[in-house]
Design an enzyme around this catalytic site. Structure first.
Site, short mmCIF file in Angstrom:
data_model
loop_
_atom_site.label_atom_id
_atom_site.label_comp_id
_atom_site.label_asym_id
_atom_site.label_seq_id
_atom_site.Cartn_x
_atom_site.Cartn_y
_atom_site.Cartn_z
N ASP A 1 -19.44 28.76 44.04
CA ASP A 1 -19.34 29.30 42.69
C ASP A 1 -20.74 29.72 42.19
O ASP A 1 -21.75 29.27 42.69
CB ASP A 1 -18.79 28.24 41.73
CG ASP A 1 -17.29 28.08 41.85
OD1 ASP A 1 -16.72 28.59 42.81
OD2 ASP A 1 -16.70 27.45 40.98
N ASP A 2 -20.70 30.50 41.13
CA ASP A 2 -21.90 30.84 40.35
C ASP A 2 -22.94 31.59 41.15
O ASP A 2 -24.12 31.30 41.04
CB ASP A 2 -22.51 29.59 39.73
CG ASP A 2 -21.53 28.89 38.84
OD1 ASP A 2 -20.62 29.55 38.33
OD2 ASP A 2 -21.64 27.67 38.66
N HIS B 1 -14.72 35.24 38.06
CA HIS B 1 -15.05 33.97 37.41
C HIS B 1 -15.25 34.15 35.91
O HIS B 1 -15.93 33.35 35.28
CB HIS B 1 -16.30 33.39 38.05
CG HIS B 1 -16.52 31.94 37.80
ND1 HIS B 1 -15.57 30.98 37.93
CD2 HIS B 1 -17.65 31.26 37.43
CE1 HIS B 1 -16.08 29.79 37.66
NE2 HIS B 1 -17.33 29.94 37.33
N HIS C 1 -18.18 33.04 31.33
CA HIS C 1 -18.07 31.65 31.76
C HIS C 1 -17.71 30.70 30.62
O HIS C 1 -18.36 29.66 30.40
CB HIS C 1 -19.35 31.20 32.42
CG HIS C 1 -19.16 30.06 33.39
ND1 HIS C 1 -19.00 28.75 32.98
CD2 HIS C 1 -19.08 30.03 34.73
CE1 HIS C 1 -18.85 27.98 34.04
NE2 HIS C 1 -18.88 28.73 35.11
N TYR D 1 -15.24 25.72 34.69
CA TYR D 1 -15.03 24.30 34.38
C TYR D 1 -13.61 23.83 34.74
O TYR D 1 -13.23 22.72 34.40
CB TYR D 1 -15.28 24.00 32.89
CG TYR D 1 -16.51 24.66 32.32
CD1 TYR D 1 -17.79 24.19 32.66
CD2 TYR D 1 -16.40 25.75 31.47
CE1 TYR D 1 -18.92 24.82 32.16
CE2 TYR D 1 -17.54 26.37 30.97
CZ TYR D 1 -18.79 25.89 31.32
OH TYR D 1 -19.91 26.52 30.82
N HIS E 1 -21.79 25.09 44.58
CA HIS E 1 -22.32 26.23 43.85
C HIS E 1 -23.51 26.87 44.55
O HIS E 1 -24.24 26.22 45.28
CB HIS E 1 -22.73 25.81 42.44
CG HIS E 1 -21.60 25.31 41.60
ND1 HIS E 1 -21.07 24.05 41.75
CD2 HIS E 1 -20.89 25.91 40.61
CE1 HIS E 1 -20.06 23.89 40.88
NE2 HIS E 1 -19.94 25.01 40.18
#
Length: 415
Positions: free
Chosen positions: A144-145, A184, A188, A225, A291
């Protein structure tokens, strides 16, 4: 050449990507193409802001960078898309607050993940969230991210291990190397706290930016989250997005030096590895949330990769574990089936009007690798301060997630 250096930080063994020789001529760096960007081995140079015309020229067509998304008044395409699905979105499910209030029903009528980790919708017509790689002894691998601005060193490491796992040109490298890309959201947020129309805008503009940046429209997303309920699932489903979650969390992006420390992350990795060693995933695989957020999260991934590779028979993108060969809306791109992937076909194919060509597995000097899931999403607030300064990069990061997703089919996603 770039080489990681191992540092003993108390009980923590971390791989740091910052050791490198000085570049002889930084002025010669090509920052207009994916190939040129992938060749940068100096992380300081790679993290220097640059403008990318295809994105900067379209900034006015997107919400403000780093801000919550709403449908732009002049965006007829977004308005038409919202109007076409709005009647199908439940109005009986209210917006939420964070953290979950004590007044929320313990029966969890909305299948709110943040309240009770519910992943099987209670609203009819919605598919269950993806929480595991279905194949035995298989880890749905992704981050992620991303993309992190200094990710070339990380991608080069994955290539050196024959394992695939993004700024705009960085995201293009992910696609070229066969990684999966998922949405995503734009900014966020905790999606359940948004109105339905604004939640739609968060997904819509993330999808449009990914399309603008890398040329494909994702069909998967990871809720920031993990915050999702049946109202938000309905919006994602109406947009053709499969909801990708996880079973285990490394907490690598949540280190605050207090309740969650570097050692917490190490312990989480070790606990997960011990669970795998006990045979917990012998019949059905799993997804681990990690991540590409910063050097620490990527260093931990490098540090623990050998153990994960040793314990699991297969490390594959989530979509591959599901035999999802059509990862994007565009039908000219495909991924291999699970059997093809584990047999050595590690990249998909792209069909042009005149031919079908195997996508290059890399533009760097490292050897070809399999791909991992990736999501593209916004970096931490201190990563950039203005769209004007970062141009295409900041917008891409705000819209995509490579939540590059560890467990995403990519990803974009952050836990």
């Amino acid at each position: 050449m770039l080489f990681p250096v191992l540092f003993q930080l108390g009980p923590l063994l971390a791989v740091i990507f910052l050791q490198h020789p000085p570049l002889a001529n930084t002025a010669a760096i090509d920052r207009t193409s994916e190939q040129g960007e992938a060749s940068i081995i100096d992380p300081d140079q790679e993290c220097t802001p640059y403008n990318y015309a295809p994105v900067t020229n379209q900034l006015s067509s997107f919400p403000p960078v780093w801000g919550p998304a709403s449908i732009l008044p002049e965006d007829s395409a977004a308005l038409a898309a919202w109007n076409s699905i709005s009647a199908t979105i439940p109005t009986s499910i209210d917006k939420k607050t964070e953290p979950p209030p004590s007044s929320y029903s313990s029966s969890d009528p909305d299948c709110w993940w943040t309240y009770g980790q519910c992943t099987t919708p209670k609203l009819a017509g919605l598919p269950p969230d993806v929480t595991a790689a279905l194949e035995p002894s298989t880890l749905g691998y992704g981050f992620d991210d991303g993309p992190n601005c200094s990710h070339n060193a990380f991608y080069d490491f994955l290539q050196s291990q024959n394992q695939k796992a993004n700024w705009p040109l960085e995201a293009q490298r992910a696609l070229a190397e066969g990684h999966e890309i998922c949405a995503h959201t734009w900014s966020h947020p905790y999606m359940t706290t948004f109105s339905s129309e604004d939640a739609f805008a968060e997904l819509w503009y993330a999808m449009q930016m990914i399309k603008l940046v890398v040329g494909v429209t994702p069909t998967c997303w990871r809720p920031p989250y993990g915050d999702v309920d049946d109202r938000i699932r309905s919006i994602a489903h109406a947009l053709g997005l499969q909801t990708i979650m996880w079973e285990y969390d490394t907490a690598d992006a949540s280190v605050d030096g207090k309740t969650i420390t570097d050692q917490t992350v190490v312990n989480n990795y070790n606990d997960f590895i011990q669970k795998a060693e006990s045979g917990a995933f012998n019949l059905t695989g799993t997804i681990l949330l990690t991540h590409e957020l910063n050097n620490f999260t990527m260093s931990e991934a490098v540090s623990f990769y050998p153990q994960l590779k040793n314990i699991f028979q297969h490390l594959v993108p989530v979509g591959v574990s599901l035999n999802k060969t059509q990862p994007y809306v565009e039908t000219n791109y495909s991924l291999p089936t699970f059997e093809q992937y584990i047999s050595g076909t590690l990249t998909g194919s792209r069909v042009t009007p005149n031919s079908t060509t195997v996508l290059p597995s890399s533009t760097s000097s490292a050897s070809p690798l399999p791909s991992v899931s990736s999501s593209i999403d916004s970096p931490s607030p201190n990563a950039a301060t203005s769209a004007t300064k970062f141009g295409y990069d900041s917008v891409l990061l705000a819209a995509l997630f490579v939540a590059l997703s560890c467990s995403l089919q990519t990803a974009l996603t952050m836990g």
